[in-house]
Structures are given as structure tokens and as C-alpha cells.
Design a protein around this motif. Structure first.
Motif, mmCIF file in Angstrom:
data_model
loop_
_atom_site.group_PDB
_atom_site.id
_atom_site.type_symbol
_atom_site.label_atom_id
_atom_site.label_comp_id
_atom_site.label_asym_id
_atom_site.label_seq_id
_atom_site.Cartn_x
_atom_site.Cartn_y
_atom_site.Cartn_z
ATOM 1 N N ALA A 1 0.895 -1.212 0.041
ATOM 2 C CA ALA A 1 -0.107 -0.166 -0.110
ATOM 3 C C ALA A 1 0.797 1.190 -0.045
ATOM 4 O O ALA A 1 1.897 1.355 0.540
ATOM 5 N N PHE A 2 0.481 2.210 -0.917
ATOM 6 C CA PHE A 2 0.961 3.859 -0.818
ATOM 7 C C PHE A 2 -0.032 4.566 -1.090
ATOM 8 O O PHE A 2 -0.256 5.089 -2.013
ATOM 9 N N PRO A 3 -0.942 5.087 0.066
ATOM 10 C CA PRO A 3 -1.995 5.869 0.059
ATOM 11 C C PRO A 3 -1.859 7.146 -0.527
ATOM 12 O O PRO A 3 -2.765 7.820 -1.480
ATOM 13 N N GLU A 4 -0.654 7.717 -0.559
ATOM 14 C CA GLU A 4 -0.093 9.098 -1.097
ATOM 15 C C GLU A 4 -0.334 8.851 -2.708
ATOM 16 O O GLU A 4 -0.508 9.969 -3.213
ATOM 17 N N ASN A 5 -0.007 7.664 -3.211
ATOM 18 C CA ASN A 5 -0.005 7.580 -4.636
ATOM 19 C C ASN A 5 -1.097 6.720 -5.060
ATOM 20 O O ASN A 5 -0.972 6.179 -6.111
ATOM 21 N N GLY A 6 -2.225 6.649 -4.095
ATOM 22 C CA GLY A 6 -3.345 5.922 -4.622
ATOM 23 C C GLY A 6 -3.433 4.424 -4.456
ATOM 24 O O GLY A 6 -4.083 3.760 -5.240
ATOM 25 N N ARG A 7 -2.556 3.855 -3.825
ATOM 26 C CA ARG A 7 -2.354 2.310 -3.806
ATOM 27 C C ARG A 7 -2.838 2.066 -2.159
ATOM 28 O O ARG A 7 -2.466 2.521 -1.443
ATOM 29 N N SER A 8 -3.974 1.401 -2.438
ATOM 30 C CA SER A 8 -4.617 0.619 -0.935
ATOM 31 C C SER A 8 -4.945 -0.666 -1.104
ATOM 32 O O SER A 8 -5.160 -1.383 -2.227
ATOM 33 N N ILE A 9 -5.078 -1.180 0.137
ATOM 34 C CA ILE A 9 -5.337 -2.669 0.270
ATOM 35 C C ILE A 9 -6.397 -2.694 1.343
ATOM 36 O O ILE A 9 -6.585 -2.188 2.167
ATOM 37 N N PHE A 10 -7.792 -3.630 0.695
ATOM 38 C CA PHE A 10 -8.705 -3.755 1.467
ATOM 39 C C PHE A 10 -9.176 -5.138 1.259
ATOM 40 O O PHE A 10 -9.336 -5.584 0.096
ATOM 41 N N MET A 11 -9.251 -5.764 2.443
ATOM 42 C CA MET A 11 -9.642 -7.453 2.302
ATOM 43 C C MET A 11 -8.690 -8.080 1.503
ATOM 44 O O MET A 11 -9.283 -9.170 0.739
ATOM 45 N N GLY A 12 -7.347 -7.811 1.397
ATOM 46 C CA GLY A 12 -6.558 -8.301 0.733
ATOM 47 C C GLY A 12 -6.624 -7.987 -0.805
ATOM 48 O O GLY A 12 -5.785 -8.468 -1.600
ATOM 49 N N ASN A 13 -7.240 -6.991 -1.399
ATOM 50 C CA ASN A 13 -7.449 -6.794 -2.654
ATOM 51 C C ASN A 13 -6.907 -5.515 -2.766
ATOM 52 O O ASN A 13 -6.912 -4.272 -1.986
ATOM 53 N N LEU A 14 -6.060 -5.421 -3.858
ATOM 54 C CA LEU A 14 -5.259 -4.118 -4.005
ATOM 55 C C LEU A 14 -5.778 -2.993 -5.155
ATOM 56 O O LEU A 14 -6.485 -3.657 -6.120
ATOM 57 N N PHE A 15 -6.101 -1.960 -4.710
ATOM 58 C CA PHE A 15 -6.627 -1.039 -5.596
ATOM 59 C C PHE A 15 -5.525 0.125 -6.261
ATOM 60 O O PHE A 15 -4.747 0.510 -5.140
ATOM 61 N N VAL A 16 -5.838 0.581 -7.149
ATOM 62 C CA VAL A 16 -4.969 1.680 -7.917
ATOM 63 C C VAL A 16 -6.044 2.792 -8.065
ATOM 64 O O VAL A 16 -6.822 2.773 -9.084
ATOM 65 N N GLY A 17 -5.663 3.905 -7.206
ATOM 66 C CA GLY A 17 -6.962 4.785 -7.144
ATOM 67 C C GLY A 17 -8.245 3.942 -6.889
ATOM 68 O O GLY A 17 -8.413 3.294 -5.751
ATOM 69 N N ALA B 1 -6.582 -5.358 -11.035
ATOM 70 C CA ALA B 1 -6.945 -5.958 -12.581
ATOM 71 C C ALA B 1 -7.764 -5.137 -13.287
ATOM 72 O O ALA B 1 -7.605 -5.542 -14.496
ATOM 73 N N GLU B 2 -8.167 -4.135 -12.848
ATOM 74 C CA GLU B 2 -9.018 -3.135 -13.906
ATOM 75 C C GLU B 2 -8.377 -2.062 -14.139
ATOM 76 O O GLU B 2 -8.865 -1.097 -15.063
ATOM 77 N N SER B 3 -7.138 -1.855 -13.494
ATOM 78 C CA SER B 3 -6.211 -0.505 -13.785
ATOM 79 C C SER B 3 -5.398 -0.747 -15.046
ATOM 80 O O SER B 3 -5.318 -1.779 -15.606
ATOM 81 N N PRO B 4 -4.710 0.244 -15.449
ATOM 82 C CA PRO B 4 -3.896 0.049 -16.675
ATOM 83 C C PRO B 4 -2.788 -0.870 -16.287
ATOM 84 O O PRO B 4 -2.357 -1.129 -17.237
ATOM 85 N N MET B 5 -2.688 -1.348 -15.129
ATOM 86 C CA MET B 5 -1.619 -2.298 -14.754
ATOM 87 C C MET B 5 -1.841 -3.718 -15.549
ATOM 88 O O MET B 5 -1.044 -4.414 -15.717
ATOM 89 N N LYS B 6 -3.207 -3.770 -15.899
ATOM 90 C CA LYS B 6 -3.609 -5.034 -16.523
ATOM 91 C C LYS B 6 -2.841 -5.176 -18.006
ATOM 92 O O LYS B 6 -2.761 -6.269 -18.417
ATOM 93 N N ASP B 7 -2.404 -4.114 -18.577
ATOM 94 C CA ASP B 7 -1.744 -3.930 -19.841
ATOM 95 C C ASP B 7 -0.138 -3.917 -19.548
ATOM 96 O O ASP B 7 0.523 -3.440 -20.527
ATOM 97 N N HIS B 8 0.411 -3.986 -18.611
ATOM 98 C CA HIS B 8 1.829 -3.717 -18.329
ATOM 99 C C HIS B 8 2.738 -4.855 -19.228
ATOM 100 O O HIS B 8 2.188 -6.012 -19.115
ATOM 101 N N PRO B 9 3.513 -4.279 -20.008
ATOM 102 C CA PRO B 9 4.256 -5.222 -21.162
ATOM 103 C C PRO B 9 5.137 -6.281 -20.448
ATOM 104 O O PRO B 9 5.085 -7.351 -20.983
ATOM 105 N N LEU B 10 5.319 -6.365 -19.185
ATOM 106 C CA LEU B 10 6.122 -7.434 -18.582
ATOM 107 C C LEU B 10 5.348 -8.015 -17.438
ATOM 108 O O LEU B 10 5.792 -9.308 -17.598
ATOM 109 N N THR B 11 4.799 -7.358 -16.853
ATOM 110 C CA THR B 11 3.935 -8.049 -15.739
ATOM 111 C C THR B 11 2.399 -7.642 -15.601
ATOM 112 O O THR B 11 2.285 -7.009 -14.797
ATOM 113 N N PRO B 12 1.886 -8.140 -16.495
ATOM 114 C CA PRO B 12 0.398 -7.843 -16.787
ATOM 115 C C PRO B 12 -0.417 -8.176 -15.348
ATOM 116 O O PRO B 12 -0.217 -9.650 -15.330
#
Length: 423
Positions: free
Chosen positions: A117-133, A138-149
Motif C-alpha cells: 500500500a502507498f495511499p499518497e500515490n493511490g495504492r490501497s489494500i482492503f480485504m486483501g485486494n489491491l486498488f490503484v486509485g 486487475a481493472e487498472s492500466p496495470m492489466k496491460d503492463h508489458p512485462l508483468t500484466p
């Protein structure tokens, strides 16, 4: 000085992110590029070793991290922090889990926490699930990461295939009850044989509770933010004395080069903002580089006035990235871009650039290696987790900032120059 906390990061931007947050305390922070070859001398209270292991083969990542641990132990560290990306970048094979288990084995500990988690940068964890903003990972732009989708948001499901021992959760309801309650939950999970514990955090106050509860664990793992409260805790109990000054920014002039290899959603916005200001700009095409090499980019750079802070970038949308990867392979496309931006960094330095701004973790690793940088002093923050650093390269003192792809606001490239000019 004996090292109080030894930190290992799996990429260069992650290392500067962590070092920058630790440096907020005013205590000296030293960042080493790769495992030092020499024995520890004149170490800082906080030592950070930057590796380039996030996407390395698992065996290679484990071996390199173990070597870093051994060096930090020789420096006197008794507590250790394994830093990975706040979006838990990894594959089903690793490298987060295998590295953590190797460190646990070497340290003789049977439990570690995981908190990216990094709340200042919009990374939070709730009930074990990671949120980006407000988006699940899995619904954030990270789903398309070229090396680690990242196609799953649940950290327990992501971690379990990477480790050999059980994974559990200390949820936000427990964290909200305070450090004593969290310690009790961790003890109960340990009694059940749970070795790997994901810990929820949605606000900075949660990070303080987690750090207080876990401060004496031999190994903590996570994003940089969960380590941020540790210096104050160590200062309060006398483990650490604040007798070392901050690094001072040298006078370096205006000559600047901006290099961007990241294709993250935020870096795309940052490049668009910067190029819209009319700065000299050159876009790299991986397919053209594969055929003709970096010469065209280097020739363009040789004609530029570096006081105008030109940018050379390979940043592109996910569709363009995939098209290049289809023809060149995932690793091949990345390596071609990294090699070109590294050559441009050296050419810019030799042309007089003393301020180097780099976007992208893999790019940062390649550029620092090409510049021959082995140690950095941590300076002022540009954005949360992204500081200016000062180092020696080619006989010159330079300022270098290494930005993780999704960090910073849209105006990051101009913010960085303004921040350094104001120091």
C-alpha cells in the motif's frame, strides 16, 4: 555508523522511492546500485541496495538478493526490508514470493508481512485486494503492463502460487484496532502455520500502526510507504540517532536531458504534457531501432541545446507496445529501447548535461548502469516516492532522478526541474 535498517529493492526506481521516503526523517540514507563488491565501510543508518531483479529469472533474483542480504548483515543491520512495486508487479512464478522465502530462510524467521500500500500515490489494500486509485488492480492500466500484466487484484491469490507455505490476511478491521491487536493477529496466524501475511492499509495512519506492530520483525516486505514510519519509531526509542546531515544539492547548471522508457498510463500523460510545451522531442520506434540502431537518436541529440531540456522517449500506448513485442519479443523490445536510452544518457552527460531525468524502472536500471553510478546521496523529493539524487558519473557530479512509471503528476518533468532549481 552501524546500519540500523538494511533495505533491498527489486528495481532502481523502487530503491529511490524507498530511500526518498526514509530520507524525510532527516537521517542520512545511502543508496547502492547493485551489491557492492567491497566490504561495508562508512555505512549510513539506512542502507538501500537497488537491484534489477523484478523480471529476472527466479534463481537469478534469489541469488542476487541473498548476496545483498549478506552485505547488509556485514554492515551490522539486524532488521531488513524487501521492497517491491506498490502494484505487486510479478508473475505466477515470482519474483516476490521466492525472494521473500529465501530471505526468511537466511534470517531464520518463520513469518513476514506483505503490504504494498502507498495511499499518497493511490495504492490501497482492503480485504486483501489491491486498488490503484478507485480501480481494482486487475481493472487498472496495470492489466496491460508489458512485462508483468496484473490480471488479479487479490494479493493472497497472487502470492500463493509463488510460495511454498500458507498465505493469510490481517484485514483492515484488525489494523484499525491498533498495533497490539495486529501483533496478536500475526501471532495467531503464526500459530496456525501461516508464514506469509498480507496486511490491509487504506490510509497513512494504517501504515503507522503496521510499522509499530512489525518494527522488530527480522523481515518486512512491501511497497516503500510501509517503511516510511520506521525512522521516527527508531528515533523515539533510541535505536537511531539523527547525527548525520542531509545531502546538499550542488550547483549544476541548467543543462538537462529527459529520458522516458516507461509506457505506463501516467507516463504517457507526462510525456504528452511535456511535449505540448514545445520542448525539443524525439520519439523512439523499437522496430526502427532494431533495424538501424540508435544513431539517428544520437545525431538528433548532438544538435540540441541542453538548456532547453530535450526529451527522448519510447513511451507509447498499449497497442503500439504490443505490436513491437509481437515482432521483437517482450524482452527484445525492452532491451533495444533501454540500450538506446542508455547511450543517449551517456552522450548527453558528455555533452554537458548535469541533470538527468529518467522515467521507467527498467530504463532507470539500464541508464544508471551505463552512467557507471554505484552510490547515490538522497536529496529533495519531487513527488511522493521520487527524490532527486546526487552522484558521480564520468568524473562529473550530476543530479539524477529515477521515476517509477505511474508515479508523479502529469507535470512531473517540469516539476522536477523547478524543484531542483529552487533548492
Amino acid at each position: 555508523m552501524t546500519t540500523v535498517l538494511g533495505c533491498i529493492a527489486d528495481d532502481f526506481t523502487g530503491a529511490t522511492d524507498l530511500a526518498g521516503l526514509l530520507a524525510r526523517s532527516g537521517v542520512r540514507v545511502s543508496l547502492r546500485i547493485g551489491v557492492p563488491e567491497e566490504a561495508p565501510t562508512e555505512t549510513a543508518a539506512f542502507e538501500v541496495i537497488a537491484l534489477k531483479s523484478r523480471t529476472a529469472p527466479v534463481d537469478e533474483a534469489v541469488a542476487e538478493t541473498r548476496a545483498a542480504l549478506k552485505w547488509l548483515q556485514a554492515a551490522g543491520a539486524q532488521r531488513f526490508f524487501w521492497k517491491y512495486c506498490s502494484t505487486f508487479d510479478s508473475t505466477a512464478e515470482g519474483n516476490i514470493g521466492p525472494v521473500a522465502e529465501a530471505l526468511m530462510s537466511d534470517l531464520g524467521t518463520d513469518q513476514a508481512i506483505y503490504c504494498p500500500a502507498f495511499p499518497e500515490n493511490g495504492r490501497s489494500i482492503f480485504m486483501g485486494n489491491l486498488f490503484v486509485g478507485q480501480q481494482p488492480l486487475a481493472e487498472s492500466p496495470m492489466k496491460d503492463h508489458p512485462l508483468t500484466p496484473m490480471r488479479d487484484s487479490n494479493l493472497m491469490r497472487l502470492l500463493q502460487p509463488q510460495v511454498t507455505r500458507p498465505v493469510g490476511l490481517a484485514d483492515r478491521l484488525t489494523v484499525a484496532q491498533g498495533a497490539e491487536a495486529l501483533r496478536g493477529e500475526l501471532d495467531q496466524l503464526k500459530a496456525k502455520g501461516v508464514a506469509h501475511v498480507v496486511v490491509d492499509a487504506v490510509a497513512n495512519s494504517d501504515l503507522g500502526i503496521i510499522a509499530e506492530a512489525c518494527r522488530d520483525m527480522p523481515l518486512m516486505t512491501g511497497g516503500s510507504a510501509v517503511a516510511m514510519p520506521l525512522p521516527a519509531l527508531y528515533l523515539a526509542d533510541g535505536t537511531l540517532s539523527a547525527d548525520a546531515p542531509k545531502a546538499e544539492a550542488p550547483e549544476l547548471g541548467a543543462a538537462t536531458i529527459v529520458l522516458s522508457g516507461s509506457c505506463s498510463a501516467m507516463t504517457n500523460k507526462q510525456v504528452a504534457d511535456y511535449t505540448s510545451r514545445g520542448v525539443p522531442a524525439f520519439q523512439l520506434d523499437p522496430l526502427a531501432l532494431a533495424e538501424n540502431g540508435p544513431q539517428k537518436a544520437l545525431e538528433w541529440l548532438s544538435r540540441q541545446d541542453l538548456d532547453q531540456a530535450p526529451i527522448i522517449y519510447a513511451t507509447a500506448n498499449p497497442q503500439s507496445v504490443r505490436a513491437a513485442q509481437v515482432k521483437l519479443g517482450v524482452a527484445g523490445a525492452g532491451e533495444i529501447v533501454e540500450a538506446t536510452l542508455s547511450a543517449c544518457a551517456v552522450a548527453a552527460r558528455d555533452k554537458g548535461a548535469r541533470r538527468v531525468i529518467v522515467a521507467g524502472g527498467e530504463t532507470s536500471g539500464a541508464v544508471t548502469k551505463a552512467l557507471g553510478v554505484t552510490q547515490l546521496d538522497i536529496g529533495t523529493e519531487i513527488a511522493p516516492g521520487v527524490p532527486w539524487t546526487f552522484c558521480q558519473s564520468g568524473g562529473h557530479q550530476i543530479a539524477l532522478t529515477l521515476k517509477s512509471g505511474n508515479f508523479g503528476t502529469e507535470t512531473f518533468f517540469t516539476d522536477a526541474q523547478d524543484k531542483l532549481g529552487a533548492v
